[in-house]
Scaffold this motif. Sequence first.
Motif, PDB file in Angstrom:
ATOM      1  N   VAL A 156      39.789  46.026  48.250  1.00  0.00           N
ATOM      2  CA  VAL A 156      39.364  45.270  46.918  1.00  0.00           C
ATOM      3  C   VAL A 156      40.574  45.566  45.918  1.00  0.00           C
ATOM      4  O   VAL A 156      40.999  44.507  45.460  1.00  0.00           O
ATOM      5  N   ARG A 157      41.023  46.923  45.923  1.00  0.00           N
ATOM      6  CA  ARG A 157      42.128  47.056  44.990  1.00  0.00           C
ATOM      7  C   ARG A 157      43.363  46.440  45.263  1.00  0.00           C
ATOM      8  O   ARG A 157      44.160  46.119  44.562  1.00  0.00           O
ATOM      9  N   ASP A 158      43.684  46.342  46.516  1.00  0.00           N
ATOM     10  CA  ASP A 158      45.080  45.779  47.339  1.00  0.00           C
ATOM     11  C   ASP A 158      44.687  44.104  47.146  1.00  0.00           C
ATOM     12  O   ASP A 158      45.873  43.513  46.491  1.00  0.00           O
ATOM     13  N   ARG A 159      43.608  43.654  47.007  1.00  0.00           N
ATOM     14  CA  ARG A 159      43.445  42.255  46.867  1.00  0.00           C
ATOM     15  C   ARG A 159      43.614  42.033  45.399  1.00  0.00           C
ATOM     16  O   ARG A 159      44.217  41.071  44.933  1.00  0.00           O
ATOM     17  N   TYR A 160      43.268  42.704  44.545  1.00  0.00           N
ATOM     18  CA  TYR A 160      43.091  42.660  42.988  1.00  0.00           C
ATOM     19  C   TYR A 160      44.743  42.776  42.796  1.00  0.00           C
ATOM     20  O   TYR A 160      45.388  41.931  41.781  1.00  0.00           O
ATOM     21  N   LYS A 162      47.351  42.127  44.665  1.00  0.00           N
ATOM     22  CA  LYS A 162      48.055  40.867  45.178  1.00  0.00           C
ATOM     23  C   LYS A 162      47.703  39.670  44.350  1.00  0.00           C
ATOM     24  O   LYS A 162      48.813  38.832  44.131  1.00  0.00           O
ATOM     25  N   ALA A 163      46.312  39.315  43.780  1.00  0.00           N
ATOM     26  CA  ALA A 163      46.153  38.624  42.931  1.00  0.00           C
ATOM     27  C   ALA A 163      46.940  38.473  41.740  1.00  0.00           C
ATOM     28  O   ALA A 163      47.501  37.480  41.011  1.00  0.00           O
ATOM     29  N   LEU A 164      47.101  39.680  41.166  1.00  0.00           N
ATOM     30  CA  LEU A 164      47.803  39.845  39.737  1.00  0.00           C
ATOM     31  C   LEU A 164      49.368  39.647  40.076  1.00  0.00           C
ATOM     32  O   LEU A 164      49.915  38.902  39.269  1.00  0.00           O
ATOM     33  N   ILE A 165      49.755  40.038  41.020  1.00  0.00           N
ATOM     34  CA  ILE A 165      51.334  39.858  41.421  1.00  0.00           C
ATOM     35  C   ILE A 165      51.436  38.300  41.763  1.00  0.00           C
ATOM     36  O   ILE A 165      52.507  37.994  41.388  1.00  0.00           O
ATOM     37  N   GLY A 166      50.660  37.722  42.204  1.00  0.00           N
ATOM     38  CA  GLY A 166      50.954  36.296  42.569  1.00  0.00           C
ATOM     39  C   GLY A 166      51.022  35.472  41.341  1.00  0.00           C
ATOM     40  O   GLY A 166      51.655  34.581  41.287  1.00  0.00           O
ATOM     41  N   ILE A 188      41.576  33.841  37.217  1.00  0.00           N
ATOM     42  CA  ILE A 188      40.931  34.471  36.031  1.00  0.00           C
ATOM     43  C   ILE A 188      39.334  35.142  36.871  1.00  0.00           C
ATOM     44  O   ILE A 188      38.938  36.269  36.461  1.00  0.00           O
ATOM     45  N   LYS A 189      38.657  34.028  37.323  1.00  0.00           N
ATOM     46  CA  LYS A 189      37.318  34.414  37.867  1.00  0.00           C
ATOM     47  C   LYS A 189      37.264  35.459  38.954  1.00  0.00           C
ATOM     48  O   LYS A 189      36.625  36.318  38.899  1.00  0.00           O
ATOM     49  N   ASP A 190      38.154  35.365  39.792  1.00  0.00           N
ATOM     50  CA  ASP A 190      38.416  36.179  40.952  1.00  0.00           C
ATOM     51  C   ASP A 190      38.742  37.567  40.344  1.00  0.00           C
ATOM     52  O   ASP A 190      38.090  38.423  40.771  1.00  0.00           O
ATOM     53  N   LEU A 191      39.808  37.708  39.404  1.00  0.00           N
ATOM     54  CA  LEU A 191      39.856  38.994  38.933  1.00  0.00           C
ATOM     55  C   LEU A 191      38.833  39.663  38.094  1.00  0.00           C
ATOM     56  O   LEU A 191      38.532  40.602  38.137  1.00  0.00           O
ATOM     57  N   SER A 192      38.126  38.676  37.600  1.00  0.00           N
ATOM     58  CA  SER A 192      36.751  39.147  36.717  1.00  0.00           C
ATOM     59  C   SER A 192      35.804  39.700  37.704  1.00  0.00           C
ATOM     60  O   SER A 192      35.258  40.890  37.331  1.00  0.00           O
ATOM     61  N   ILE A 193      35.578  39.033  38.889  1.00  0.00           N
ATOM     62  CA  ILE A 193      34.751  39.518  39.840  1.00  0.00           C
ATOM     63  C   ILE A 193      35.073  40.961  40.350  1.00  0.00           C
ATOM     64  O   ILE A 193      34.203  41.947  40.628  1.00  0.00           O
ATOM     65  N   MET A 194      36.461  40.992  40.545  1.00  0.00           N
ATOM     66  CA  MET A 194      36.874  42.381  40.971  1.00  0.00           C
ATOM     67  C   MET A 194      36.811  43.443  39.994  1.00  0.00           C
ATOM     68  O   MET A 194      36.550  44.673  40.417  1.00  0.00           O
ATOM     69  N   ILE A 265      43.278  35.980  28.238  1.00  0.00           N
ATOM     70  CA  ILE A 265      43.091  36.103  29.601  1.00  0.00           C
ATOM     71  C   ILE A 265      42.279  37.718  29.554  1.00  0.00           C
ATOM     72  O   ILE A 265      41.425  37.521  30.505  1.00  0.00           O
ATOM     73  N   ILE A 266      42.725  38.573  29.052  1.00  0.00           N
ATOM     74  CA  ILE A 266      42.037  40.149  29.167  1.00  0.00           C
ATOM     75  C   ILE A 266      40.659  39.972  28.626  1.00  0.00           C
ATOM     76  O   ILE A 266      39.665  40.419  29.287  1.00  0.00           O
ATOM     77  N   ARG A 267      40.256  39.217  27.731  1.00  0.00           N
ATOM     78  CA  ARG A 267      38.941  39.011  27.331  1.00  0.00           C
ATOM     79  C   ARG A 267      38.073  38.339  28.204  1.00  0.00           C
ATOM     80  O   ARG A 267      36.973  38.379  28.451  1.00  0.00           O
ATOM     81  N   LYS A 268      38.675  37.541  28.889  1.00  0.00           N
ATOM     82  CA  LYS A 268      37.980  36.381  30.173  1.00  0.00           C
ATOM     83  C   LYS A 268      37.665  37.761  31.413  1.00  0.00           C
ATOM     84  O   LYS A 268      36.790  37.531  31.970  1.00  0.00           O
ATOM     85  N   ILE A 269      38.474  38.757  31.506  1.00  0.00           N
ATOM     86  CA  ILE A 269      38.358  39.281  32.785  1.00  0.00           C
ATOM     87  C   ILE A 269      37.754  40.554  32.779  1.00  0.00           C
ATOM     88  O   ILE A 269      36.607  40.995  33.453  1.00  0.00           O
ATOM     89  N   PHE A 270      37.708  40.940  31.413  1.00  0.00           N
ATOM     90  CA  PHE A 270      36.841  42.241  31.080  1.00  0.00           C
ATOM     91  C   PHE A 270      35.976  42.262  30.303  1.00  0.00           C
ATOM     92  O   PHE A 270      36.078  41.236  29.397  1.00  0.00           O
ATOM     93  N   LYS A 271      34.755  42.863  30.232  1.00  0.00           N
ATOM     94  CA  LYS A 271      33.629  42.486  29.492  1.00  0.00           C
ATOM     95  C   LYS A 271      33.473  43.365  28.385  1.00  0.00           C
ATOM     96  O   LYS A 271      33.233  43.064  27.001  1.00  0.00           O
TER      97      LYS A 271
END
Length: 629
Positions: A156-160, A162-166, A188-194, A265-271
């Motif tokens: 999951v960390r690797d996917r996280y 890759k998503a950010l680098i993308g 953003i939704k995927d990053l938030s889930i991760m 963006i950060i407010r959407k990803i982090f709670k």
Amino acid sequence: MSRPGMIRTPTNTLPNGASSMSLPATSASTVALEQALKKTDILAQHIAVSLARLGGASTTIENAIKPISGSTQTYTNISKNVEATVSELEVVRSYQAVFEEEEPRIRRGNLEVVEYSQSISRLKAAIKSLEGSPLKSSQQVTLRMNQLINTAVSNVRDRYRKALIGVSPISKGDNNVEFVTEIPEATIKDLSIMVDFFMVTDASAAAPIYADIRGKYIMHNLSVLSETAIKTEIKRVNGFYRKGTSSFKLYMDTLLKAMVAEEKIIRKIFKATADIQGALTATLKDLEKSFQAALQAINIVIRKNLITDCFYAFDVIEQIHAASGELLLATENPLFNLESCSKELRKTAQDSFQEILRHIEAVVSGLPGLPIDFAVLDITKQVMGWVMRLADYDTTLASLLIPLGSPAAWSLRLSYQSTFSTATGSGTPNSSYMGTEILSLFISEIFDDLLVNIEAKARAQYKKVTRVGLQVIANLLYVERAVRSSTVVLAVLTSGTGVDRLDKVRKRALNMFLDGWKVCASYLMDVTIVRSASTASGGKGIMSSKDRDVIKEKFRNFNTTFEELIAKFKEYNFADTELRRYLAKEVAFVSPLYQRFYEKHKSGEFSKHTEKYIKYNKLQLDQLLASLT
């Protein structure tokens, strides 16, 4: 021999009234009884011996049976332990099955984050059930499960990453990659889930990884823009920086956009609030230093050409102020104060106020001489270029001037200004200066400084004040035309005393130029005439000879002076035809004075030969004055 427990009776006692006749029989019985008792005693002894032997045998048997009983108990315990071990092994086997089921799924690395969460939950439940198991095999299974959980988290960390680098590509070499501050909502939704996943499995991973990748991406792109802003040559028009043409505007706009977008963006990803602030701070931690460094580099460039590039400083300060306001409106908690980073630049901008005045003084005093055709000086044109551009930054300049206090803080107050200048007051600090009012004061100070220095230079060059006035008027007219042509500058000057101060300068300069014409006009002033009484009834008084001589002298003096002034005026080689027309209009003030004087004395009362004294009628005089244009 008696046995224990038996009571012996005296033989001479006859109980129950028995007679002595029965004694022999009784004795025999007693003997027999005693013999029986003896045998009983012997038997008892044999029995005791036998019992003793039996007790010894019992002990021997007991000693023989005890080991057999202990072994039986041990065998029972072993049996129970074996059963328990088998049961534990069955549990371990069942959880080993969980491991074997999850391992291939996790190691493939293509699960959804939710599926990773479910797998980890099953593995953690198994590990919890195996806690306290004494079997080494359970410990091995637990170790392998923990390793598998780490693999899942790593996936999951690797996917996280890759998503950010993308969404945060950094260009390498000459490849130009557009700096996109926004992130698609799906990402953003995927990053938030991760991030939610990490909060359960690895709480310390989410923010650092995000800050590292996004922070580098933002800093890289802003660094490219700031470098461009610093290195790009300033665009100048007529030697001056033109508002809004620097690359810094693009840098400032992008910086603002990045800060606003990143917080959203950060407010959407982090709670959690703490996680939001931590991620935001870590992501943009180097931004403030980078911004300050860019401003310092720009400040160095501006200081090298402060006279012309001070407007670049005003422009940057204005952009920072606008961006700061937008940042406050668009974000809940700005990471740093943009305007606090511009202190050095603001100081440079404030230094430019006196630098402009010093430059004017140095240029005018350094002139070899003023132009004989009364042409507008180049420094005057440069000053108007400054003023036109200063008015474009009215709010910014007010914010720079007000903290300095009164004009005393930035006016040079040359030693001779107390005589020539229109400035008033001692310059006591005044906190009441607001907005365009203080800008009006500063612009007036610039005009004052220019015209005062021109006047001083002219006085050193000419003996007659007429030419001094001409030099001042020539440059003042250019200033006034330029002011009228700009509604912004005119509005600024009107908001204060700027227009009035220009009027004072013009009147002062005109007084110097019209010095000879005022002498000429003085000959047309009325005099008190004493007339003698008329001998005829109802007749008019007769002008005395003395009065007639005064009138004759006035006409002679006027004619001579007027002709000299007309000739001198025509000798002037005016570079500016408008200046000639303006001055011709000003000297025409003598026309109504002459008309009145002429009308009063044209009858010839002061002389029979008026043609000798009255050389011009009103029309002729006006024609001469009109010829000056």
